[in-house]
Design a protein around this motif. Structure first.
Motif, short mmCIF file in Angstrom:
data_model
loop_
_atom_site.label_atom_id
_atom_site.label_comp_id
_atom_site.label_asym_id
_atom_site.label_seq_id
_atom_site.Cartn_x
_atom_site.Cartn_y
_atom_site.Cartn_z
N HIS A 63 -16.79 -5.28 -4.19
CA HIS A 63 -17.63 -4.20 -3.68
C HIS A 63 -18.40 -3.54 -4.82
O HIS A 63 -19.58 -3.23 -4.69
CB HIS A 63 -16.78 -3.14 -2.97
CG HIS A 63 -16.06 -3.68 -1.77
ND1 HIS A 63 -15.16 -2.95 -1.06
CD2 HIS A 63 -16.12 -4.90 -1.17
CE1 HIS A 63 -14.68 -3.69 -0.05
NE2 HIS A 63 -15.25 -4.88 -0.11
N GLU B 97 -13.69 -4.39 4.68
CA GLU B 97 -12.89 -3.17 4.64
C GLU B 97 -11.84 -3.09 5.74
O GLU B 97 -10.79 -2.47 5.53
CB GLU B 97 -13.77 -1.92 4.73
CG GLU B 97 -14.51 -1.56 3.46
CD GLU B 97 -13.60 -1.06 2.34
OE1 GLU B 97 -12.39 -0.96 2.53
OE2 GLU B 97 -14.13 -0.78 1.26
N GLU C 125 -12.17 -4.92 -3.86
CA GLU C 125 -12.80 -3.70 -4.40
C GLU C 125 -13.67 -4.04 -5.62
O GLU C 125 -14.74 -3.47 -5.79
CB GLU C 125 -11.77 -2.63 -4.77
CG GLU C 125 -10.78 -2.23 -3.66
CD GLU C 125 -11.41 -1.68 -2.39
OE1 GLU C 125 -12.65 -1.62 -2.31
OE2 GLU C 125 -10.64 -1.33 -1.47
N GLN D 294 -19.25 4.05 4.92
CA GLN D 294 -19.93 2.76 4.70
C GLN D 294 -20.53 2.19 5.98
O GLN D 294 -21.56 1.52 5.93
CB GLN D 294 -18.96 1.78 4.03
CG GLN D 294 -18.70 2.23 2.59
CD GLN D 294 -17.54 1.55 1.90
OE1 GLN D 294 -17.46 1.51 0.69
NE2 GLN D 294 -16.61 1.01 2.66
N GLU E 153 -15.66 2.14 -6.50
CA GLU E 153 -14.97 0.90 -6.16
C GLU E 153 -14.20 0.39 -7.39
O GLU E 153 -13.06 -0.06 -7.29
CB GLU E 153 -15.97 -0.18 -5.72
CG GLU E 153 -16.82 0.20 -4.52
CD GLU E 153 -16.08 0.14 -3.19
OE1 GLU E 153 -14.95 -0.40 -3.15
OE2 GLU E 153 -16.62 0.65 -2.20
FE LIG Z 1 -14.26 -0.95 -1.14
#
Ligand SMILES: [Fe+2]
Ligand SMILES: [Fe+2]
Lengths: 318, 122
Positions: A78, A158, A75, A136, A45
């Protein structure tokens, strides 16, 4: 309890779909595998911000710039959710970062490819985030509680990533001749690396599927890859573009798409650090970390100073 | 137990140290920012709920970071930050005996009582 009984009780929990939480007993290999996998996911990420960050200043409009900034910021988030999840297994944040910077830890190879044109932002959102989402979504049901919860949070964010990517390509696909060419070129360059994201073929290994038995993973690489191909092969039609695979064909018998062989030499080469941007990515991370050192130190010094002045400063919980 | 994972799944990227652990537990440097647990109230009238954890030098920074990490899409209107070292937890190994006294008291639940059907809502 003897180790053997602990292991049995552990497997029984997993079989009964009971999540494993940080303080629960777990086999050493379960802890290590999760630590490695979650930290690699986190690194992916974080490094994943670089190829896209590359285009923030050159986005074609304010709208696209705002979208790209929001995506890159997600990101970073994440990465943080995942580092925290990995820390519950006993590794420190610093150590994980050190291992990324020293090259000891891995991250997804896809981020070692360069982003050459604006269309790459669309292709990454659609293909790379699209591939990541399949993984994911599966990981929302992984057996380690903190990792599962981190993925639930990630998945909520996402879908915007993939949609904005596809929409951005859709605009190009309806644009000028140059824009159309740029769109097709980006798809051509990102297609195969996206397929490689799912990892080696299932037949590559003859070892037992411990990760599946422990429900760390719930689908094999090939299962996820096939799911991805079936999805993208349909969507690409809406763009009026093609995927660069002459063997890609709908199979009436299986109801799935057949596709060509991945260049595994390229895959292993990039994993081993010889991709087009491996060195550049790590250098950028190291530089950011080193140049931020004084900020981290100053923040600690400031916190200490403030504490020594007001030892009992507190706001009431509301 | 000597289980070594050699089969790589997506997200578990093979390397030279195939199947070996990377990070192992370590001592944290005392200059590192401490860990905070973040609780977020998603809207007025609801409880604060654990959202996750993050590192920050002090409480003010923890709250600001929590805003950036956990409320980018209006997921919260109030944040609590508690330094993780101040959280005391029950021991999962004792769970069986610790919660045992509640398990045989079924009369604490409404379903224990058989009432005539005529009583519709009680
Ligand atoms: Fe991501
Ligand atoms: Fe994403």
């Amino acid at each position: 309890m003897a180790i053997h009984d602990l292991e049995n009780a552990f497997q029984q929990k997993i079989d009964n779909e009971i999540k494993i939480e940080p303080k629960d007993w777990m086999p050493d290999a379960y802890r290590k595998t999760n630590t490695r996998q979650i930290s690699q996911h986190a690194h992916s990420e974080i490094v994943g911000m670089l190829p896209e960050g590359n285009w923030i200043t050159r986005a074609p409009s304010l709208k696209r710039k705002a979208i790209l900034i929001a995506k890159v910021q997600d990101e970073a988030g994440h990465g943080l959710y995942l580092y925290s999840a990995a820390e519950t297994l006993g590794s420190s944040r610093e150590q994980m970062i050190d291992e990324l910077h020293s090259g000891k830890a891995k991250y997804s190879s896809i981020f070692n490819y360069p982003t050459l044109t604006w269309a790459d932002m669309g292709a990454i959102g659609w293909l790379v985030d699209g591939a990541a989402i399949l993984n994911q979504v599966m990981l929302c049901r992984t057996s380690y509680g903190p990792y599962a919860r981190a993925n639930v949070r990630i998945c909520k964010e996402e879908s915007f990533h993939q949609r904005q990517g596809f929409e951005s390509l859709l605009v190009l696909s309806k644009g000028t001749k140059e824009q159309k060419e740029m769109c097709q070129d980006a798809i051509n360059r990102w297609w195969w690396p996206s397929l490689m994201m799912f990892g080696p073929k299932d037949s590559e290994s003859t070892n037992s599927d411990q990760s599946i038995k422990w429900k760390i993973k719930r689908k094999t690489n090939d299962e996820l890859r096939r799911q991805f191909v079936n999805m993208i092969a349909e969507q690409v039609k809406l763009l009026g573009m093609t995927l660069p695979d002459p063997d890609l064909k709908y199979n009436n018998q299986t109801g799935q798409y057949d596709f060509g062989e991945i260049n595994w030499d390229e895959f292993w080469n990039v994993v081993k650090g010889n991709g087009p941007c491996n060195e550049q990515r790590l250098q950028a991370r190291r530089k950011a970390h080193e140049e931020g050192a004084w900020v981290r130190e100053a923040a600690v010094a400031y916190a200490e100073k403030k504490q020594s002045r007001q030892p009992n400063e507190k706001t009431d919980a509301a | 137990m000597k289980i070594k994972i050699k089969k790589f799944y997506y997200g578990d990227i093979p390397g030279d140290e195939a199947g070996e652990s990377i990070a192992s537990p370590t001592i944290t440097n005392d200059k590192a920012w401490p860990l905070w647990e973040i609780f977020i109230r998603s809207k007025q009238g609801l409880d604060h709920k654990h959202a996750g954890s993050l590192h920050a030098a002090d409480a003010a920074m923890a709250i600001e970071n929590a805003r950036d990490v956990y409320t980018r899409r209006q997921e919260g209107i109030s944040i609590w930050a508690v330094e993780s070292k101040n959280i005391h937890a029950s021991n999962p190994d004792d769970a069986e005996s610790f919660y045992e006294p509640a398990s045989d008291k079924i009369y604490r639940h409404p379903g224990f009582y058989q009432l005539p059907d005529e009583i519709k809502h009680m």
